[in-house]
Design an enzyme around this catalytic site. Sequence first.
Site, mmCIF file in Angstrom:
data_model
loop_
_atom_site.group_PDB
_atom_site.id
_atom_site.type_symbol
_atom_site.label_atom_id
_atom_site.label_comp_id
_atom_site.label_asym_id
_atom_site.label_seq_id
_atom_site.Cartn_x
_atom_site.Cartn_y
_atom_site.Cartn_z
ATOM 1 N N SER A 185 0.834 -1.207 0.000
ATOM 2 C CA SER A 185 0.000 0.000 0.000
ATOM 3 C C SER A 185 0.865 1.251 0.000
ATOM 4 C CB SER A 185 -0.948 -0.033 1.201
ATOM 5 O OG SER A 185 -1.847 1.043 1.159
ATOM 6 N N THR A 186 0.753 2.076 1.032
ATOM 7 C CA THR A 186 1.470 3.347 1.076
ATOM 8 C C THR A 186 2.980 3.134 0.921
ATOM 9 O OG1 THR A 186 -0.195 4.072 2.657
ATOM 10 C CG2 THR A 186 1.705 5.512 2.357
ATOM 11 N N HIS A 212 -2.744 -0.920 -3.158
ATOM 12 C CA HIS A 212 -3.876 -0.038 -2.865
ATOM 13 C C HIS A 212 -3.706 1.283 -3.616
ATOM 14 C CE1 HIS A 212 -4.267 -2.239 1.267
ATOM 15 N NE2 HIS A 212 -4.760 -2.953 0.276
ATOM 16 N N MET A 307 -0.182 1.200 5.136
ATOM 17 C CA MET A 307 -0.986 1.452 6.330
ATOM 18 C C MET A 307 -2.009 0.345 6.525
ATOM 19 S SD MET A 307 -1.787 5.534 6.531
ATOM 20 C CE MET A 307 -2.231 5.751 4.822
ATOM 21 N N ASP A 310 -4.451 -4.910 6.114
ATOM 22 C CA ASP A 310 -4.933 -5.738 5.012
ATOM 23 C C ASP A 310 -3.873 -6.769 4.632
ATOM 24 O OD1 ASP A 310 -6.668 -6.572 2.935
ATOM 25 O OD2 ASP A 310 -5.543 -5.364 1.489
#
Length: 365
Positions: A185-186, A212, A307, A310
């Site tokens: 993600s991030t 993401h 973050m 997940d």
Amino acid sequence: MNTIKALVVDDTIVYRKIVGDALKQMPGIEVVGTANNGKIALSKIKTLKPDLMTLDIEMPEMNGIELLQQLQHMESPPLVIMVSTLTHQGGELTLKALELGAFDVLPKPEEGTMAENMLKVKKNLEPIVRHIKRHKFGIIASPARSKPAVPGTARVRSPKAVSRPTQSKPTGIRSKSEIIGIGISTGGPNALTKMIPMLPKNFKVPILIVQHMPPVFTASLANSLNKKSALEVLEAKDGDTIKPGKVFIAPGGKQMKVVAGADGLTRKIKITDDPPENSCKPSADYLFRSIAQHYVGRSTGVIMTGMGSDGSKGLVQMKNNGSVIIAQDEKTCTVYGMPKEPTESGIVDVIAPLEKIADEIVKTV
């Protein structure tokens, strides 16, 4: 003392109001100013010293990319969130912004009333603001404001940084992996830009990635990685046959899973509009569960910077079905969220810095 100062930068007054109002509704956030181009924003950054800045890309005088280039010369620049339009050009420019140190990207809402769009922006900004609050001003500067890790910087660590925790082995016989699943993600676009090109041209196992990102941006990411990698990288489409040596990225705003082909032998990609999981669509948990089901004892799960949590539950299922689990280490993560729970729960086989993950993946196949 606990207030986060925010600056909203956009050449459209409507979006300045939408984003500004969204931030103002969050406790502990003070919108200290707005700017309609990068030149004015640069001046306000120097005087107002914001901790957080939302930034548009296409603006007159000085655009978002040019402003980010200027921020690289600043000692303590704000953490930057790109608020970008869902266009092909916007996606490519946003990737460039992330390479220049932007922390994350949010899509500009393009339908609905101002009040509805404000709530959409607020929902997307809230987890980022929570992250900033948790880490406060001193710590957020390290991952978000520094340049992406590259060979030669202080982030590169020796091979000793690879850790193999001692733990009980899953039951059953484990074979060499025939598929790799990655959740990220991030900080992901920069991490993937470094890691995927490290995989050799003769890598003969398919890789499925959940990153993401909003729709359109995932296609831009796939195109960018495809140009830099020896492997073919593409945004996945419904019905794609999972072939060796190909890298499939889940399309933003959709879910991706593995299903059996009509012949019962091949495996295909199924793209669905199933609900978000862990507020994520695509979701790593959603992908990992399907890999656990279709590749018992023959898969590798990789969890990287991002973050939230997940991927954690899906990795447990993969582990229980005989998968090898690799986690990015805390020091090289932009945000040590997604790898944290799997690592601390003891299901991870290998903990590695970013520059060693490709090598560890190769060892499992």
